[in-house]
Design an enzyme around this catalytic site. Structure first.
Site, mmCIF file in Angstrom:
data_model
loop_
_atom_site.group_PDB
_atom_site.id
_atom_site.type_symbol
_atom_site.label_atom_id
_atom_site.label_comp_id
_atom_site.label_asym_id
_atom_site.label_seq_id
_atom_site.Cartn_x
_atom_site.Cartn_y
_atom_site.Cartn_z
ATOM 1 C CG HIS A 182 -1.972 -1.076 1.147
ATOM 2 N ND1 HIS A 182 -2.376 -1.803 2.245
ATOM 3 C CD2 HIS A 182 -2.690 -1.549 0.101
ATOM 4 C CE1 HIS A 182 -3.299 -2.680 1.876
ATOM 5 N NE2 HIS A 182 -3.507 -2.541 0.574
ATOM 6 C CD GLU A 185 -0.288 0.405 4.491
ATOM 7 O OE1 GLU A 185 0.459 -0.605 4.495
ATOM 8 O OE2 GLU A 185 -1.529 0.330 4.424
ATOM 9 N NE ARG A 240 -6.313 0.224 0.604
ATOM 10 C CZ ARG A 240 -6.049 -0.528 1.669
ATOM 11 N NH1 ARG A 240 -5.349 -0.013 2.668
ATOM 12 N NH2 ARG A 240 -6.465 -1.771 1.754
ATOM 13 C CG HIS A 310 0.338 -4.228 5.368
ATOM 14 N ND1 HIS A 310 -0.574 -3.964 4.372
ATOM 15 C CD2 HIS A 310 0.869 -5.440 5.062
ATOM 16 C CE1 HIS A 310 -0.584 -4.973 3.509
ATOM 17 N NE2 HIS A 310 0.276 -5.882 3.913
ATOM 18 C CD GLU A 384 -1.883 -3.331 9.182
ATOM 19 O OE1 GLU A 384 -1.374 -2.204 9.028
ATOM 20 O OE2 GLU A 384 -2.598 -3.886 8.318
#
Length: 432
Positions: A182, A185, A240, A310, A384
């Site tokens: 993405h 990020e 994104r 991510h 994440e």
């Protein structure tokens, strides 16, 4: 005297705007928690019908009562959006009043030469500089680093996987790390660079990374979505998706993490090209997805461990995200992320949530980790990284070191456990 005052004001107008004396004209990040279904519906309308960008959750589909929403509101939409929120009694607070200043800070003093400063890995780097870094790292480490061209993006940018092989022993297994699926990020590609530098610098120095690299080769894709990443530097920091052109719509881009063949385009993805979670025309319709899938299919016998990096929200996730069903080795995966979260908390006093993707966040079909798991890579994870929303996608450069070290210690913890399990399953007298 009046003329002098007017001249002073005009000369400093730009500075006054930047320091926040005209906050109503600035982009902002709002945090909003809808209390009723009506407020949920209003927020869904605002996020889809007005010029805004949802940070959390990624799609209006996931907005629900009593769940925090982070919404990027550009200056030209600010008055309209805030008036709508006020009209319907929806309370909001400003999470970030100066995103433009943070973006400027992130892109300042970028350098192409890893040797040019001691804090090269504590800054964000443009795509061109990352390509330069890949080439330079391979040149400086010809015996241990190999850059492999696995394909190209929609806009024909190269997709380079770096292979780290620090020990020439035969029949080594491998692990995969991809970053930047993405575009916005940025901390994810920063981690891939960080990991390579750490591995090369601390092999034979740090016992854990030495043991890992003695037993495992590492494949690293620093930027899986180069077109989108370049676009975030050049045009829209909040982008994104990738940058492919749809045949059925004027909207651009596919969510590459909804484009893998794992319950493709079911609940949690969208077949509408204008949405942030557009699944694409068919599984692996995007050249970036297909290149990664083809590479992993051709290496499925050696790759036993998969990580996809991510941000944001500080979570350690594993399959499945595409279904509420549990993975066959759910308990093993749970124990691994639980230990990794505990190690992060012990060393850095920071909290990471952990669990299967669908039950920890929401249904997200077409994800790379689920697809890798179904391919046969039974230790498959999505991380994440920092933070939980204070800065979100605009994590300042001063936080890169801490964020990368947290992810690094989690990767090492899990890799060591996988090595141990692999050794146990192949030892004489042991059964699977």
């Amino acid at each position: 005297m009046r003329a002098l005052l007017l001249l002073f004001f005009l000369m400093n107008l730009d500075k006054l705007l930047k320091t926040g004396h005209c906050k109503e004209t600035q982009d902002q990040i709002l945090t909003i928690t809808p209390k009723t279904q009506k407020q949920v519906d209003i927020l869904k309308t605002i996020s889809t019908q007005y010029e805004t960008a949802l940070w959390q959750p990624v799609s209006s589909h996931y907005i629900k009562e009593e769940t925090e929403v982070h919404l990027f509101v550009p200056s030209n939409s600010s008055q309209t959006v805030k008036a709508l929120l006020q009209k319907h009694g929806i309370i909001h607070t400003v999470l970030l009043a100066n995103p433009n200043e943070l973006i400027e800070m992130q892109t300042r003093n970028d350098s192409t030469d890893p040797r040019s400063s001691s804090n090269f890995y504590e800054r964000y780097h443009s795509l061109e500089d990352i390509y330069h870094w890949i080439n330079k790292t391979q040149q400086d480490n010809p015996d241990t680093v190999k850059a492999i061209l696995i394909g190209s993006s929609y806009e024909k940018r190269p997709l380079y996987v770096m292979k780290l092989s620090l020990n020439n022993s035969m029949n080594k297994t491998a692990m995969w790390i991809d970053c930047g699926i993405h575009a916005r990020e940025w901390i994810a590609p920063a981690f891939c660079l960080w990991f390579v530098q750490y591995a090369l610098s601390f092999y034979k120095v740090n016992q854990e990374i030495t043991h890992i690299l003695d037993n495992i080769d590492v494949y690293i894709l620093p930027v899986m979505n180069p077109d989108g990443y370049h676009y975030t530097w050049a045009t829209d920091r909040m982008w994104r998706k990738n940058r492919s052109v749809s045949k059925s719509s004027n909207c651009i881009g596919v969510d590459l993490n909804r484009n893998f063949d794992a319950n493709w385009c079911t609940e949690g993805a969208s077949n509408e090209p204008c949405t942030e979670i557009y699944c694409g025309a068919f599984p692996e319709s995007e050249p970036e997805t297909r290149a990664v899938a083809d590479f992993l299919r051709s290496h499925k016998d050696s790759v036993q461990l998969y990580f996809s990096m991510h941000s944001y929200s500080q979570m350690l996730l594993f399959p499945y995200s595409c279904t509420l069903d549990e993975a066959e080795n759910h308990q093993d995966l749970l124990e691994m992320v639980q230990e990794a979260a505990h190690v992060i908390r012990r060393h850095y006093r920071n909290t990471y949530t952990y669990g299967s993707g669908a039950k920890t966040i929401y249904l997200a079909p077409g994800g790379s980790d689920d697809w890798a798991y179904d391919l046969g890579i039974k230790y498959s994870f999505t991380f994440e990284l920092q933070d939980r929303g204070r800065y979100g996608f605009l994590l300042p450069p001063s936080h890169i070191s801490r964020a990368c070290n947290e992810a690094l210690i989690a990767v090492k913890t899990i890799a060591l456990k996988v090595i141990k399990k692999t050794e146990a399953s192949t030892s004489p007298g042991q059964t699977d």
